[in-house]
Design a protein around this motif. Structure first.
Motif, PDB file in Angstrom:
ATOM      1  N   VAL A 128       0.846  -1.186   0.000  1.00  0.00           N
ATOM      2  CA  VAL A 128       0.000   0.000   0.000  1.00  0.00           C
ATOM      3  C   VAL A 128       0.884   1.239   0.000  1.00  0.00           C
ATOM      4  O   VAL A 128       1.800   1.359   0.824  1.00  0.00           O
ATOM      5  N   LEU A 129       0.614   2.144  -0.917  1.00  0.00           N
ATOM      6  CA  LEU A 129       1.355   3.402  -1.004  1.00  0.00           C
ATOM      7  C   LEU A 129       0.429   4.557  -0.643  1.00  0.00           C
ATOM      8  O   LEU A 129      -0.700   4.628  -1.121  1.00  0.00           O
ATOM      9  N   VAL A 130       0.915   5.450   0.210  1.00  0.00           N
ATOM     10  CA  VAL A 130       0.184   6.667   0.559  1.00  0.00           C
ATOM     11  C   VAL A 130       0.974   7.843  -0.004  1.00  0.00           C
ATOM     12  O   VAL A 130       1.818   8.429   0.677  1.00  0.00           O
ATOM     13  N   PRO A 131       0.760   8.177  -1.288  1.00  0.00           N
ATOM     14  CA  PRO A 131       1.570   9.202  -1.956  1.00  0.00           C
ATOM     15  C   PRO A 131       1.207  10.606  -1.481  1.00  0.00           C
ATOM     16  O   PRO A 131       0.044  10.924  -1.281  1.00  0.00           O
ATOM     17  N   ARG A 132       2.227  11.441  -1.311  1.00  0.00           N
ATOM     18  CA  ARG A 132       1.994  12.791  -0.779  1.00  0.00           C
ATOM     19  C   ARG A 132       2.701  13.795  -1.686  1.00  0.00           C
ATOM     20  O   ARG A 132       3.901  14.019  -1.582  1.00  0.00           O
ATOM     21  N   GLU A 133       1.926  14.359  -2.591  1.00  0.00           N
ATOM     22  CA  GLU A 133       2.430  15.403  -3.495  1.00  0.00           C
ATOM     23  C   GLU A 133       1.243  16.103  -4.117  1.00  0.00           C
ATOM     24  O   GLU A 133       0.200  15.483  -4.346  1.00  0.00           O
ATOM     25  N   THR A 134       1.370  17.390  -4.355  1.00  0.00           N
ATOM     26  CA  THR A 134       0.310  18.132  -5.044  1.00  0.00           C
ATOM     27  C   THR A 134       0.879  19.440  -5.589  1.00  0.00           C
ATOM     28  O   THR A 134       1.698  20.067  -4.913  1.00  0.00           O
ATOM     29  N   PRO A 135       0.510  19.846  -6.791  1.00  0.00           N
ATOM     30  CA  PRO A 135      -0.259  19.064  -7.762  1.00  0.00           C
ATOM     31  C   PRO A 135       0.588  17.944  -8.333  1.00  0.00           C
ATOM     32  O   PRO A 135       1.815  17.948  -8.193  1.00  0.00           O
ATOM     33  N   LEU A 136      -0.059  17.017  -8.999  1.00  0.00           N
ATOM     34  CA  LEU A 136       0.632  15.879  -9.590  1.00  0.00           C
ATOM     35  C   LEU A 136       0.966  16.172 -11.055  1.00  0.00           C
ATOM     36  O   LEU A 136       0.097  16.559 -11.825  1.00  0.00           O
ATOM     37  N   SER A 137       2.227  15.966 -11.403  1.00  0.00           N
ATOM     38  CA  SER A 137       2.627  16.152 -12.806  1.00  0.00           C
ATOM     39  C   SER A 137       2.262  14.907 -13.605  1.00  0.00           C
ATOM     40  O   SER A 137       1.858  13.876 -13.041  1.00  0.00           O
ATOM     41  N   ARG A 138       2.429  14.981 -14.909  1.00  0.00           N
ATOM     42  CA  ARG A 138       2.164  13.809 -15.740  1.00  0.00           C
ATOM     43  C   ARG A 138       3.118  12.680 -15.391  1.00  0.00           C
ATOM     44  O   ARG A 138       2.757  11.499 -15.466  1.00  0.00           O
ATOM     45  N   ILE A 139       4.344  13.015 -15.013  1.00  0.00           N
ATOM     46  CA  ILE A 139       5.304  11.987 -14.595  1.00  0.00           C
ATOM     47  C   ILE A 139       4.784  11.275 -13.359  1.00  0.00           C
ATOM     48  O   ILE A 139       4.790  10.042 -13.280  1.00  0.00           O
ATOM     49  N   HIS A 140       4.324  12.049 -12.375  1.00  0.00           N
ATOM     50  CA  HIS A 140       3.796  11.448 -11.158  1.00  0.00           C
ATOM     51  C   HIS A 140       2.600  10.551 -11.467  1.00  0.00           C
ATOM     52  O   HIS A 140       2.492   9.432 -10.941  1.00  0.00           O
ATOM     53  N   LEU A 141       1.700  11.033 -12.310  1.00  0.00           N
ATOM     54  CA  LEU A 141       0.498  10.267 -12.648  1.00  0.00           C
ATOM     55  C   LEU A 141       0.849   8.980 -13.392  1.00  0.00           C
ATOM     56  O   LEU A 141       0.255   7.928 -13.141  1.00  0.00           O
ATOM     57  N   ARG A 142       1.815   9.064 -14.306  1.00  0.00           N
ATOM     58  CA  ARG A 142       2.250   7.849 -15.012  1.00  0.00           C
ATOM     59  C   ARG A 142       2.844   6.845 -14.034  1.00  0.00           C
ATOM     60  O   ARG A 142       2.588   5.635 -14.137  1.00  0.00           O
ATOM     61  N   ASN A 143       3.635   7.339 -13.092  1.00  0.00           N
ATOM     62  CA  ASN A 143       4.256   6.429 -12.121  1.00  0.00           C
ATOM     63  C   ASN A 143       3.224   5.810 -11.186  1.00  0.00           C
ATOM     64  O   ASN A 143       3.341   4.641 -10.815  1.00  0.00           O
ATOM     65  N   LEU A 144       2.212   6.580 -10.795  1.00  0.00           N
ATOM     66  CA  LEU A 144       1.151   6.028  -9.955  1.00  0.00           C
ATOM     67  C   LEU A 144       0.371   4.949 -10.707  1.00  0.00           C
ATOM     68  O   LEU A 144       0.027   3.899 -10.144  1.00  0.00           O
ATOM     69  N   LEU A 145       0.098   5.203 -11.991  1.00  0.00           N
ATOM     70  CA  LEU A 145      -0.582   4.195 -12.796  1.00  0.00           C
ATOM     71  C   LEU A 145       0.277   2.946 -12.920  1.00  0.00           C
ATOM     72  O   LEU A 145      -0.218   1.821 -12.780  1.00  0.00           O
ATOM     73  N   ALA A 146       1.576   3.143 -13.161  1.00  0.00           N
ATOM     74  CA  ALA A 146       2.487   2.005 -13.274  1.00  0.00           C
ATOM     75  C   ALA A 146       2.513   1.203 -11.978  1.00  0.00           C
ATOM     76  O   ALA A 146       2.530  -0.033 -11.992  1.00  0.00           O
ATOM     77  N   ALA A 147       2.502   1.889 -10.839  1.00  0.00           N
ATOM     78  CA  ALA A 147       2.504   1.195  -9.547  1.00  0.00           C
ATOM     79  C   ALA A 147       1.226   0.380  -9.378  1.00  0.00           C
ATOM     80  O   ALA A 147       1.256  -0.766  -8.912  1.00  0.00           O
ATOM     81  N   ALA A 148       0.094   0.965  -9.758  1.00  0.00           N
ATOM     82  CA  ALA A 148      -1.172   0.243  -9.656  1.00  0.00           C
ATOM     83  C   ALA A 148      -1.181  -0.967 -10.586  1.00  0.00           C
ATOM     84  O   ALA A 148      -1.702  -2.034 -10.231  1.00  0.00           O
ATOM     85  N   GLU A 149      -0.598  -0.825 -11.762  1.00  0.00           N
ATOM     86  CA  GLU A 149      -0.593  -1.914 -12.736  1.00  0.00           C
ATOM     87  C   GLU A 149       0.257  -3.097 -12.287  1.00  0.00           C
ATOM     88  O   GLU A 149       0.002  -4.237 -12.684  1.00  0.00           O
ATOM     89  N   VAL A 150       1.285  -2.851 -11.454  1.00  0.00           N
ATOM     90  CA  VAL A 150       2.120  -3.962 -10.984  1.00  0.00           C
ATOM     91  C   VAL A 150       1.649  -4.519  -9.647  1.00  0.00           C
ATOM     92  O   VAL A 150       2.284  -5.409  -9.083  1.00  0.00           O
ATOM     93  N   GLY A 151       0.532  -3.996  -9.131  1.00  0.00           N
ATOM     94  CA  GLY A 151      -0.060  -4.607  -7.958  1.00  0.00           C
ATOM     95  C   GLY A 151      -0.124  -3.772  -6.704  1.00  0.00           C
ATOM     96  O   GLY A 151      -0.606  -4.249  -5.668  1.00  0.00           O
ATOM     97  N   CYS A 152       0.358  -2.531  -6.744  1.00  0.00           N
ATOM     98  CA  CYS A 152       0.283  -1.672  -5.560  1.00  0.00           C
ATOM     99  C   CYS A 152      -1.146  -1.164  -5.369  1.00  0.00           C
ATOM    100  O   CYS A 152      -1.884  -0.981  -6.328  1.00  0.00           O
TER     101      CYS A 152
END
Length: 213
Positions: A128-152
């Motif tokens: 489980v990841l509790v990410p803390r950043e705002t606003p989110l850049s496209r890089i951040h959003l891509r990385n969050l999607l990638a994390a979700a896709e690998v099972g986070c």
């Protein structure tokens, strides 16, 4: 074999605190789990997290370490939690910095927190990841999607209002309560939605008065 051992021991959770703003969330999680005799916590903090304790709080990283059952140095890549053969029930990173997120999704295990997270994923355990950043850049959003896709599981610390959470402590508790559900751990501070009329048909009373918000 691991399932047999799990029935004979405490629930073992790795807690990672990285260098994002909000290290008090990690401290509060350790306080909550310290009250659970059925849970054993294994803590690893990054150098950034230690610096943020001094920057953001009136306490130090040592206070967090004192709450954990076991604490590790972030540079100790030979620690028990660096191996998949060490039985644990999952890991939570709170807060999760964008640097830690980037390291995780690229497999760049430069410290023990990232190595433990990588092991958690490869062993198919909850992460489980509790990410803390705002606003989110496209890089951040891509990385969050990638994390979700690998099972986070992504549990951002969003504000909640339906349960009447008014104080910072209550808001943090709501986020952590949601995160702990993924490890099968119930937290009394989690406000559970019962529907607008409650469970017996009556209108649910508001817990707090937001009239002066």
């Amino acid at each position: 074999m691991e399932q047999m051992e799990q029935g004979q021991r405490k629930k073992r959770i790795i807690v990672g605190i990285s260098g994002a703003s909000g290290v008090l969330m990690g401290l509060r999680l350790l306080e909550i789990l310290k009250e659970r005799p059925d849970v054993e916590t294994h803590l690893v903090l990054t150098d950034g997290a230690e610096a943020n304790f001094l920057q953001e709080t009136e306490t130090t990283a040592e206070a967090a370490r004192a709450l954990a059952d076991v604490s590790y140095d972030a540079d100790d890549l030979g620690a028990a939690i660096a191996s998949g053969t060490f039985p644990v029930d999952g890991m939570i990173v709170v807060p999760c910095s964008m640097k830690t997120l980037a390291g995780l999704v690229t497999g760049y295990s430069e410290n023990l927190l990232l190595r433990a997270a990588d092991v958690t994923l490869k062993e198919g355990r909850p992460l489980v990841l509790v990410p803390r950043e705002t606003p989110l850049s496209r890089i951040h959003l891509r990385n969050l999607l990638a994390a979700a896709e690998v099972g986070c599981t992504i549990v951002p610390p969003m504000l909640s209002f339906y349960g009447g959470q008014e104080t910072l402590r209550e808001q943090v508790g709501q986020v952590l309560g949601k995160a702990l559900r993924f490890f099968g751990i119930a937290y009394d501070g989690l406000a559970v939605w019962q529907g607008p009329q409650g469970t017996r048909g009556e209108r649910m009373p508001r817990k707090k008065d937001f009239s002066n918000f």
